[in-house]
Design an enzyme around this catalytic site. Structure first.
Site, PDB file in Angstrom:
ATOM      1  N   GLU A  80      -2.342  -7.303   7.013  1.00  0.00           N
ATOM      2  CA  GLU A  80      -1.044  -7.212   7.680  1.00  0.00           C
ATOM      3  C   GLU A  80      -1.010  -8.123   8.905  1.00  0.00           C
ATOM      4  O   GLU A  80      -2.059  -8.520   9.437  1.00  0.00           O
ATOM      5  CB  GLU A  80      -0.775  -5.754   8.093  1.00  0.00           C
ATOM      6  CG  GLU A  80       0.560  -5.504   8.789  1.00  0.00           C
ATOM      7  CD  GLU A  80       1.776  -5.859   7.942  1.00  0.00           C
ATOM      8  OE1 GLU A  80       1.965  -7.064   7.666  1.00  0.00           O
ATOM      9  OE2 GLU A  80       2.546  -4.937   7.590  1.00  0.00           O
ATOM     10  N   HIS A 100       0.823  -1.212   0.000  1.00  0.00           N
ATOM     11  CA  HIS A 100       0.000   0.000   0.000  1.00  0.00           C
ATOM     12  C   HIS A 100       0.859   1.265   0.000  1.00  0.00           C
ATOM     13  O   HIS A 100       2.045   1.252   0.349  1.00  0.00           O
ATOM     14  CB  HIS A 100      -0.931   0.016   1.215  1.00  0.00           C
ATOM     15  CG  HIS A 100      -0.193   0.010   2.519  1.00  0.00           C
ATOM     16  ND1 HIS A 100       0.364   1.149   3.069  1.00  0.00           N
ATOM     17  CD2 HIS A 100       0.088  -0.998   3.381  1.00  0.00           C
ATOM     18  CE1 HIS A 100       0.949   0.852   4.208  1.00  0.00           C
ATOM     19  NE2 HIS A 100       0.803  -0.455   4.427  1.00  0.00           N
TER      20      HIS A 100
END
Length: 215
Positions: free
Chosen positions: A82, A9
């Site tokens: 994550e 990201h």
């Protein structure tokens, strides 16, 4: 040969502030939005057919920007999240106590089943990331998917494809909006399965998170 592109990201507010994110979230910075736009240009040139992303906000926003550039729909897959950093999420790195820093070091140094209290081990992250990657094998022939995920999660995936332990992710520099590529090959001469073609490419970025090296 199936080619799968892996994108971290864009830069977030907490990246810039050196806060632990894990599965908590903060918005992309202006720089992070620009990074995602530059990935979009690259993705369009690569002929990306599918965009599959972690369901956390920072990855969804990155994926949306990329999708606008290459005309793809966005598919959510929570396996791309994550690593769960447990009770240390949202904390500033400089405020950790000696005990808390010890937990973090056990995790990144590969202590067997090392984890932050209420969090995940790197091996657990690696297993779910492989599940998300292997799902790409079921896409139609000729597909060229792009997965949007996170720094530690992608590092665990790439490390284990290379035959290294998941905690070897700390030896990979996967900056914000870097692009990696893994291929699935079937060959009588070469190792069958996933192979790493490139890792951490930032040649498409005009400012490839150089500040990360200075903090």
């Amino acid at each position: 040969m199936l080619q799968v592109y892996l994108v971290r990201h864009g830069e977030t507010q907490w990246n810039a502030e050196r806060r632990i994110q894990g599965q908590s979230d903060s918005p992309l910075t202006e720089k992070g939005e620009r990074q995602a736009m530059q990935v979009a240009q690259r993705a369009k040139a690569l002929g990306i057919t599918h965009i599959i992303t972690s369901d956390l906000g920072r990855t969804q926003r990155t994926a949306e920007i990329i999708a606008q550039g290459c005309g793809c729909d966005v598919i959510l897959d929570p396996r791309l999240r994550e690593l769960d950093m447990g009770i240390l999420e949202r904390r500033h790195l400089d405020t950790l106590s000696e005990e808390e820093e010890g937990w973090r070091r056990q995790l990144v140094n590969g202590t067997p089943d090392g984890r932050i209290p209420q969090g995940e081990s790197m091996q657990e992250v690696s297993e779910r990331m492989h599940g998300a990657l292997n799902a790409c094998l079921d896409l139609p022939p000729g597909s060229r998917p792009l997965l949007v995920s996170h720094g530690m999660a992608l590092g665990c995936l790439v490390s284990t494809i290379l035959g290294l332990p998941a905690y070897a992710e700390r030896r990979l520099r996967l900056r914000n909006c870097s692009i990696s590529r893994v291929d699935y090959q079937q060959s009588p001469w070469l190792a069958s399965g996933w192979v790493v073609e490139t890792a951490g490419d930032v040649s498409h970025l005009d400012a490839p998170a150089l500040d990360e090296l200075q903090r």
